[in-house]
Design an enzyme around this catalytic site. Structure first.
Site, PDB file in Angstrom:
ATOM      1  N   CYS A   2       0.851  -1.187   0.000  1.00 45.11           N
ATOM      2  CA  CYS A   2       0.000   0.000   0.000  1.00 45.11           C
ATOM      3  C   CYS A   2       0.887   1.238   0.000  1.00 45.11           C
ATOM      4  O   CYS A   2       2.007   1.214   0.520  1.00 45.11           O
ATOM      5  CB  CYS A   2      -0.941   0.097   1.193  1.00 45.11           C
ATOM      6  SG  CYS A   2      -2.043  -1.293   1.356  1.00 45.11           S
ATOM      7  N   TRP A  74      -3.089  -2.468  -1.575  1.00 41.37           N
ATOM      8  CA  TRP A  74      -2.815  -3.877  -1.880  1.00 41.37           C
ATOM      9  C   TRP A  74      -3.509  -4.638  -0.771  1.00 41.37           C
ATOM     10  O   TRP A  74      -3.073  -4.605   0.380  1.00 41.37           O
ATOM     11  CB  TRP A  74      -1.310  -4.139  -1.872  1.00 41.37           C
ATOM     12  CG  TRP A  74      -0.954  -5.524  -2.316  1.00 41.37           C
ATOM     13  CD1 TRP A  74      -0.784  -5.959  -3.600  1.00 41.37           C
ATOM     14  CD2 TRP A  74      -0.718  -6.663  -1.477  1.00 41.37           C
ATOM     15  NE1 TRP A  74      -0.472  -7.291  -3.611  1.00 41.37           N
ATOM     16  CE2 TRP A  74      -0.427  -7.754  -2.330  1.00 41.37           C
ATOM     17  CE3 TRP A  74      -0.735  -6.883  -0.107  1.00 41.37           C
ATOM     18  CZ2 TRP A  74      -0.140  -9.031  -1.840  1.00 41.37           C
ATOM     19  CZ3 TRP A  74      -0.455  -8.150   0.384  1.00 41.37           C
ATOM     20  CH2 TRP A  74      -0.160  -9.209  -0.482  1.00 41.37           C
ATOM     21  N   GLU A 480      15.301 -17.193 -12.041  1.00 41.29           N
ATOM     22  CA  GLU A 480      14.895 -15.806 -12.281  1.00 41.29           C
ATOM     23  C   GLU A 480      14.067 -15.690 -13.574  1.00 41.29           C
ATOM     24  O   GLU A 480      13.064 -14.971 -13.617  1.00 41.29           O
ATOM     25  CB  GLU A 480      16.147 -14.916 -12.324  1.00 41.29           C
ATOM     26  CG  GLU A 480      15.929 -13.459 -12.635  1.00 41.29           C
ATOM     27  CD  GLU A 480      15.041 -12.706 -11.642  1.00 41.29           C
ATOM     28  OE1 GLU A 480      14.669 -13.263 -10.593  1.00 41.29           O
ATOM     29  OE2 GLU A 480      14.697 -11.558 -11.953  1.00 41.29           O
ATOM     30  N   LYS A 484      10.198 -14.324 -13.674  1.00 42.77           N
ATOM     31  CA  LYS A 484       9.728 -13.215 -14.520  1.00 42.77           C
ATOM     32  C   LYS A 484       8.487 -13.644 -15.304  1.00 42.77           C
ATOM     33  O   LYS A 484       7.515 -12.901 -15.388  1.00 42.77           O
ATOM     34  CB  LYS A 484      10.809 -12.761 -15.511  1.00 42.77           C
ATOM     35  CG  LYS A 484      12.039 -12.092 -14.941  1.00 42.77           C
ATOM     36  CD  LYS A 484      11.815 -10.748 -14.308  1.00 42.77           C
ATOM     37  CE  LYS A 484      11.502 -10.879 -12.847  1.00 42.77           C
ATOM     38  NZ  LYS A 484      12.361 -10.332 -11.875  1.00 42.77           N
ATOM     39  N   HIS A 503      15.286 -36.373 -12.489  1.00 39.01           N
ATOM     40  CA  HIS A 503      14.835 -36.978 -11.230  1.00 39.01           C
ATOM     41  C   HIS A 503      13.368 -36.667 -10.961  1.00 39.01           C
ATOM     42  O   HIS A 503      12.949 -36.593  -9.808  1.00 39.01           O
ATOM     43  CB  HIS A 503      15.710 -36.489 -10.065  1.00 39.01           C
ATOM     44  CG  HIS A 503      17.130 -36.927 -10.207  1.00 39.01           C
ATOM     45  ND1 HIS A 503      17.562 -38.190  -9.905  1.00 39.01           N
ATOM     46  CD2 HIS A 503      18.216 -36.267 -10.673  1.00 39.01           C
ATOM     47  CE1 HIS A 503      18.855 -38.290 -10.156  1.00 39.01           C
ATOM     48  NE2 HIS A 503      19.280 -37.132 -10.632  1.00 39.01           N
TER      49      HIS A 503
HETATM   50  C1  F6R Z   1      10.395 -10.115  -8.573  1.00 43.21           C
HETATM   51  C2  F6R Z   1      10.568  -9.171  -7.496  1.00 43.21           C
HETATM   52  C3  F6R Z   1      10.449  -9.654  -6.107  1.00 43.21           C
HETATM   53  C4  F6R Z   1      11.466  -8.938  -5.219  1.00 43.21           C
HETATM   54  C5  F6R Z   1      11.249  -9.338  -3.753  1.00 43.21           C
HETATM   55  C6  F6R Z   1      12.283  -8.712  -2.846  1.00 43.21           C
HETATM   56  O1  F6R Z   1      10.558  -9.525  -9.817  1.00 43.21           O
HETATM   57  O2  F6R Z   1      10.774  -8.010  -7.728  1.00 43.21           O
HETATM   58  O3  F6R Z   1      10.590 -11.032  -6.023  1.00 43.21           O
HETATM   59  O4  F6R Z   1      12.752  -9.270  -5.633  1.00 43.21           O
HETATM   60  O5  F6R Z   1       9.974  -8.933  -3.354  1.00 43.21           O
HETATM   61  O6  F6R Z   1      12.246  -7.330  -2.929  1.00 43.21           O
HETATM   62  P1  F6R Z   1      13.458  -6.456  -2.434  1.00 43.21           P
HETATM   63  O7  F6R Z   1      14.620  -6.751  -3.310  1.00 43.21           O
HETATM   64  O8  F6R Z   1      12.974  -5.050  -2.556  1.00 43.21           O
HETATM   65  O9  F6R Z   1      13.721  -6.853  -1.009  1.00 43.21           O
END
Ligand code: F6R
Length: 608
Positions: A2, A74, A480, A484, A503
């Protein structure tokens, strides 16, 4: 999660606040609302859905006034309906108090029952609504006294702002666990959850600490602790410009941020290199004495941490553990005096990572924050900070912060190796040449991969699942790449260490399953080719990420995403992730997804 904002000054508050919400929407965007003070009354406008729905409502039902508070939500407690939208109000008949809140009031159930027993009627399912109800009951003409009386009753984390119908131009706000900033402009003050929301009006900013309360108007700003001790506000110039938080010519922040990566990496290198030498970051630590490192992070930052482990093991022979913050904080980890904790967080506000930092500090462990937002809570609470200099990252999916984290961890590993006498001058020079070559390689790789990426998106955007395989440094790339695709294109995706594929998960392979095999020319190349053949032999569809001129890859794959080979193979994951970022983007576009505001997500996860 939020975002909250507030404004008191000469401008039309609704316009200032709508712009602020636009800048905060990365923190949540399922509903939005504002409350404006005008002629002794609180005027509420709220709408479920995107901020545009709120702007539309304001066009149909305009509101005048120069002071107000706003919120982009949110949902945690209660669905994203208009009834659950903030601001929430309190007061006997007409609203006398309105509140916007970021965080969670953990004891809201008990407070709600207590207030209901006294006759209060609740109109939402939110935890927030207890705050204005309590404040309205405590209010006898002194806003500060009312807020101070309520603060000890609230358990959990919060940043909230409150206005009173009979206090023109005045906003109070309190912080306990969620970020809150005060901006100063020309005869105006603002508040927000993050700096971009203060732009372009404020030129200076100060950060509230936990346990502090601010009381401001257009001309005055008084900060005290919850107990009432005065705090001298320290305003500093806002360094980021409004341009940095605009989309420019791009169709999304995600596209802009992917394209920015060469510049971001160059900027990071400038900060950490002086000519052909590494510059030791000022962490107040003897790196030579560090024998054990614990990386703590969530999501994409955790993937970067996995690469950090690889770099430190390879270059500095240091024992490294990588932990997901939400797991670490509830374990009872064993850590000795030679342990260094490194918290990796783009935002520096992630609740679980922050809690882990506090836990490590309570065990008297040194904590370094690898953060992008240098004014964040983690940056302020860590004993040392390594900044990423990636600039504001607004797209919910992390892209430029990820590659910056990986490069920063590589440089950090070199530093530790050097401190321990494990990096010769010749090796240092070679590593620096390799790192300096990266920004151009990133630029070229993004350009060269674009055609094949679009071709693959055309072929596979309807696929409901995708598997990503990689080994060693490319295992985090696989994780990663899968994250995405999941988060912005809503395609079920898993990243797997390729050696583990047979596996179990290989059972998933059919002619409908795209399998992304990350096969650069590294020590694992032959093994990855075998994995690729195994997929092919089961009629799977293959996207290979590797050398664009590799005939084997071309023969065995439906599409090859060409990536350059870096001068130091350890740096390869910075290049291999690039086409996967663009692939997720293009698949999302073809599936009509909003890449900057994926469903159910928020950029900063400031609640548990
Ligand atoms: C995915 C993404 C999230 C953040 C995670 C941690 O694209 O952005 O998975 O990496 O919420 O956020 P930070 O790095 O701000 O602690």
């Amino acid at each position: 999660m939020c975002g909250i904002a507030g404004y008191s000054g000469p401008k039309n508050a609704d316009q200032v606040l709508i712009l602020a919400l636009e800048r905060l929407k990365y923190r949540g965007y399922d509903s939005a609302g504002l409350a404006i003070l005008h002629q002794g009354e609180i005027h509420l406008r709220r709408a479920a859905g995107k901020i545009k729905a709120l702007s539309d409502k304001l066009e149909s039902f305009p509101v005048a006034g120069h002071c107000g508070i706003a919120h982009t939500r949110w949902a945690t407690h209660g669905a994203p309906t208009e009834a659950n939208c903030h601001p929430h109000v309190g007061g006997p008949d007409v609203p006398t108090v309105a509140v916007v809140h970021n965080g969670i009031i953990e004891n809201h159930d008990a407070l709600r029952r207590e207030l209901q027993a006294l006759g209060d009627v609740f109109s939402s399912e939110t935890d927030t609504e207890v705050i204005p109800k309590l404040i309205a009951r405590a209010y006898t003409g002194d806003p500060e006294a009312a807020v101070r009386a309520v603060l000890p009753r609230l358990e959990g984390s919060f940043a909230f702002a409150v206005i009173f119908a009979d206090q023109p131009g005045r906003i109070l706000a309190a912080r306990q666990g969620s970020p809150l900033l005060i901006g100063r402009g020309k005869k105006e003050y603002l508040l927000a959850s993050d700096v971009p929301a203060l732009l372009p009006h404020a030129t200076e900013v100060t950060y509230l600490n936990d346990g502090e309360l601010v009381d401001f108007t257009a001309e005055t700003c008084v900060i005290t602790t919850f107990a009432g001790t005065p705090v001298e506000p320290k305003f500093t110039r806002i360094e980021i410009t409004a341009d940095a938080v605009e989309m420019g010519d791009f169709d999304s922040f995600m596209a802009k941020e992917i394209a920015e990566q060469p510049v971001v990496l160059s900027r990071l290198l400038e900060s950490r290199l002086a000519g052909d030498r590494l510059v030791e970051p000022d962490l107040g630590l003897d790196l030579k004495a560090v024998n054990h490192i614990v990386f703590l992070a969530c999501g994409t930052s955790w993937h970067a941490a996995l690469l950090g482990k690889r770099f430190l093991e390879q270059l500095a022979r240091v024992h490294v553990e990588v932990d997901i913050s939400s797991e670490y904080r509830y374990r009872n980890p064993v850590a000795g005096g030679d342990t260094l904790v490194v918290a990796i967080s783009q935002s520096g506000e992630t609740a679980d990572t922050l809690a882990s930092v506090r836990m490590a500090k309570a065990k008297f462990l040194p904590v370094v924050g690898l953060v992008n937002v240098v004014t964040s809570t983690i940056a302020r609470e860590a004993s040392g900070v390594m900044p990423l200099f990636a600039g504001p990252e607004i797209g919910v999916a992390s892209t430029k912060a990820y590659t910056a984290q990986v490069l920063a961890l590589y440089l950090f590993a070199l530093q530790v190796a050097k401190a321990k006498g494990l990096l010769s001058r010749e090796e240092e020079l070679k590593a620096i040449v390799a790192a300096r070559a990266l920004p151009d390689q990133v630029r070229r790789t993004l350009a060269a991969a674009e055609g094949p990426v679009q071709e693959a998106a055309d072929l596979f955007s309807a696929a409901e699942a995708t598997v990503f395989l990689g080994r060693l440094g490319e295992h985090p790339t696989a994780l990663e790449g899968a994250l995405k695709l999941k988060e912005i294109a809503y395609v079920h995706a898993i990243g797997y260490p390729a050696g583990e594929f047979k596996h179990g998960p290989i059972a998933l392979v059919t002619q409908h399953l795209p399998v992304v095999c990350i096969c650069p020319q590294d020590a694992m190349y032959e093994k990855m080719l075998s994995n690729l053949q195994e997929v092919k032999a089961r009629s799977g569809r293959v996207i290979a990420v590797g050398d664009g001129n590799d005939r084997h890859l071309q023969d065995l794959s439906d599409v090859v995403f060409p990536v350059e080979t870096p001068l130091d193979p350890l740096l390869q994951p910075i290049l291999t992730i690039l086409p996967l970022q663009r692939y997720a983007y293009h698949v999302a576009m073809r599936r009509d997804c909003n890449v900057d505001q994926p469903r159910n997500l928020a950029k900063s996860v400031t609640v548990e």
